[in-house]
Design a protein around this motif. Structure first.
Motif, PDB file in Angstrom:
ATOM      1  N   UNK A 116      -9.504  34.696  17.455  1.00 17.31           N
ATOM      2  CA  UNK A 116      -9.173  34.320  16.094  1.00 17.31           C
ATOM      3  C   UNK A 116      -8.064  35.193  15.555  1.00 17.31           C
ATOM      4  N   UNK A 117      -7.384  34.691  14.529  1.00 19.20           N
ATOM      5  CA  UNK A 117      -6.268  35.425  13.955  1.00 19.20           C
ATOM      6  C   UNK A 117      -6.162  35.117  12.470  1.00 19.20           C
ATOM      7  N   UNK A 118      -5.806  36.122  11.718  1.00 21.84           N
ATOM      8  CA  UNK A 118      -5.609  35.929  10.283  1.00 21.84           C
ATOM      9  C   UNK A 118      -4.173  35.514  10.031  1.00 21.84           C
ATOM     10  N   UNK A 119      -3.980  34.448   9.221  1.00 20.95           N
ATOM     11  CA  UNK A 119      -2.635  33.979   8.935  1.00 20.95           C
ATOM     12  C   UNK A 119      -1.790  35.094   8.341  1.00 20.95           C
ATOM     13  N   UNK A 120      -2.341  35.831   7.414  1.00 22.79           N
ATOM     14  CA  UNK A 120      -1.600  36.899   6.774  1.00 22.79           C
ATOM     15  C   UNK A 120      -1.999  38.224   7.385  1.00 22.79           C
ATOM     16  N   UNK A 121      -1.071  38.883   8.000  1.00 24.77           N
ATOM     17  CA  UNK A 121      -1.343  40.189   8.587  1.00 24.77           C
ATOM     18  C   UNK A 121      -1.564  40.149  10.079  1.00 24.77           C
ATOM     19  N   UNK A 122      -2.079  39.017  10.598  1.00 21.87           N
ATOM     20  CA  UNK A 122      -2.181  38.859  12.027  1.00 21.87           C
ATOM     21  C   UNK A 122      -3.323  39.574  12.721  1.00 21.87           C
ATOM     22  N   UNK A 123      -4.330  40.034  11.983  1.00 24.49           N
ATOM     23  CA  UNK A 123      -5.489  40.658  12.640  1.00 24.49           C
ATOM     24  C   UNK A 123      -6.108  39.683  13.630  1.00 24.49           C
ATOM     25  N   UNK A 124      -6.433  40.180  14.824  1.00 30.70           N
ATOM     26  CA  UNK A 124      -6.996  39.325  15.864  1.00 30.70           C
ATOM     27  C   UNK A 124      -8.344  39.842  16.348  1.00 30.70           C
ATOM     28  N   UNK A 125      -9.159  38.912  16.829  1.00 32.24           N
ATOM     29  CA  UNK A 125     -10.425  39.222  17.476  1.00 32.24           C
ATOM     30  C   UNK A 125     -10.522  38.366  18.730  1.00 32.24           C
ATOM     31  N   UNK A 126     -11.262  38.877  19.714  1.00 30.23           N
ATOM     32  CA  UNK A 126     -11.444  38.154  20.966  1.00 30.23           C
ATOM     33  C   UNK A 126     -12.893  38.219  21.405  1.00 30.23           C
ATOM     34  N   UNK A 127     -13.311  37.135  22.091  1.00 36.01           N
ATOM     35  CA  UNK A 127     -14.622  37.154  22.690  1.00 36.01           C
ATOM     36  C   UNK A 127     -14.671  38.115  23.863  1.00 36.01           C
ATOM     37  N   UNK A 128     -15.850  38.632  24.146  1.00 35.19           N
ATOM     38  CA  UNK A 128     -15.988  39.646  25.198  1.00 35.19           C
ATOM     39  C   UNK A 128     -15.540  39.125  26.561  1.00 35.19           C
ATOM     40  N   UNK A 129     -15.738  37.832  26.807  1.00 39.40           N
ATOM     41  CA  UNK A 129     -15.441  37.299  28.136  1.00 39.40           C
ATOM     42  C   UNK A 129     -13.938  37.190  28.385  1.00 39.40           C
ATOM     43  N   UNK A 130     -13.124  37.300  27.337  1.00 31.92           N
ATOM     44  CA  UNK A 130     -11.674  37.117  27.475  1.00 31.92           C
ATOM     45  C   UNK A 130     -11.062  38.182  28.382  1.00 31.92           C
ATOM     46  N   UNK A 131     -11.501  39.420  28.209  1.00 33.32           N
ATOM     47  CA  UNK A 131     -11.095  40.525  29.093  1.00 33.32           C
ATOM     48  C   UNK A 131      -9.586  40.649  29.238  1.00 33.32           C
ATOM     49  N   UNK A 132      -8.864  40.477  28.165  1.00 28.29           N
ATOM     50  CA  UNK A 132      -7.428  40.673  28.177  1.00 28.29           C
ATOM     51  C   UNK A 132      -6.623  39.525  28.748  1.00 28.29           C
ATOM     52  N   UNK A 133      -7.285  38.436  29.134  1.00 28.08           N
ATOM     53  CA  UNK A 133      -6.554  37.335  29.764  1.00 28.08           C
ATOM     54  C   UNK A 133      -5.977  36.359  28.756  1.00 28.08           C
ATOM     55  N   UNK A 134      -6.522  36.321  27.554  1.00 22.01           N
ATOM     56  CA  UNK A 134      -6.086  35.362  26.535  1.00 22.01           C
ATOM     57  C   UNK A 134      -5.408  36.102  25.395  1.00 22.01           C
ATOM     58  N   UNK A 135      -4.454  35.432  24.773  1.00 23.95           N
ATOM     59  CA  UNK A 135      -3.777  35.986  23.599  1.00 23.95           C
ATOM     60  C   UNK A 135      -3.651  34.908  22.546  1.00 23.95           C
ATOM     61  N   UNK A 136      -3.997  35.236  21.315  1.00 23.37           N
ATOM     62  CA  UNK A 136      -3.813  34.300  20.227  1.00 23.37           C
ATOM     63  C   UNK A 136      -2.698  34.798  19.318  1.00 23.37           C
ATOM     64  N   UNK A 137      -1.893  33.867  18.842  1.00 22.10           N
ATOM     65  CA  UNK A 137      -0.764  34.215  17.987  1.00 22.10           C
ATOM     66  C   UNK A 137      -0.555  33.094  16.986  1.00 22.10           C
ATOM     67  N   UNK A 138       0.350  33.323  16.064  1.00 20.23           N
ATOM     68  CA  UNK A 138       0.606  32.299  15.038  1.00 20.23           C
ATOM     69  C   UNK A 138       2.085  32.218  14.766  1.00 20.23           C
ATOM     70  N   UNK A 139       2.514  31.040  14.316  1.00 20.88           N
ATOM     71  CA  UNK A 139       3.870  30.816  13.862  1.00 20.88           C
ATOM     72  C   UNK A 139       3.745  30.258  12.463  1.00 20.88           C
ATOM     73  N   UNK A 140       3.922  31.119  11.478  1.00 22.16           N
ATOM     74  CA  UNK A 140       3.710  30.699  10.097  1.00 22.16           C
ATOM     75  C   UNK A 140       4.671  29.595   9.686  1.00 22.16           C
TER      76      UNK A 140
END
Length: 127
Positions: free
Chosen positions: A50-74
């Protein structure tokens, strides 16, 4: 009301990559939080990232293990989920969702915190 439309799913071999997109429309959502979940038949919907539109704070599920990245294009009102080194266990229907309330490190993985959902998109990883 926010409308969400996912794209970018499909079939990929194990070890490959996919990038999912979620386009949001309908109203201003600059203060909202965008989440990605996945669901396998017979199991509960699971938080991916998940990612916050403003500020870009991100969270990931434990199983992701660095393989996934979430980003946004406002400018494009689009959230992305880049998935690398995919495994057959990642096969699922992936959903994007938006939360209007307060999302933090304690509640970001709770699907009940999210108010609107996309239609979901299938990701299949073959072995």
């Amino acid at each position: 009301q926010v409308q969400l439309v996912e794209s970018g799913g499909g079939l990929v071999q194990a070890g490959g990559s996919l990038r999912l997109s979620c386009v949001a429309s309908g109203r201003s959502f600059a203060s909202y939080f965008m989440g990605w979940f996945r669901e396998v038949t017979g199991k509960e919907r699971e938080f991916v990232s998940g990612i916050r539109w403003s500020g870009g704070t991100t969270y990931y599920g434990d199983f992701v293990k660095g393989r996934f990245t979430t980003s946004r294009d406002n400018a494009r009102n689009t959230v992305y989920l880049q998935m690398n080194k995919l495994e057959p266990e990642n096969t699922a229907v992936y959903y994007c969702a938006v939360a209007r309330g307060i999302i933090n490190s304690q509640n970001h993985a709770d699907a009940r915190e999210y108010d609107s959902w996309g239609q979901g998109i299938q990701v299949t990883v073959s072995s």
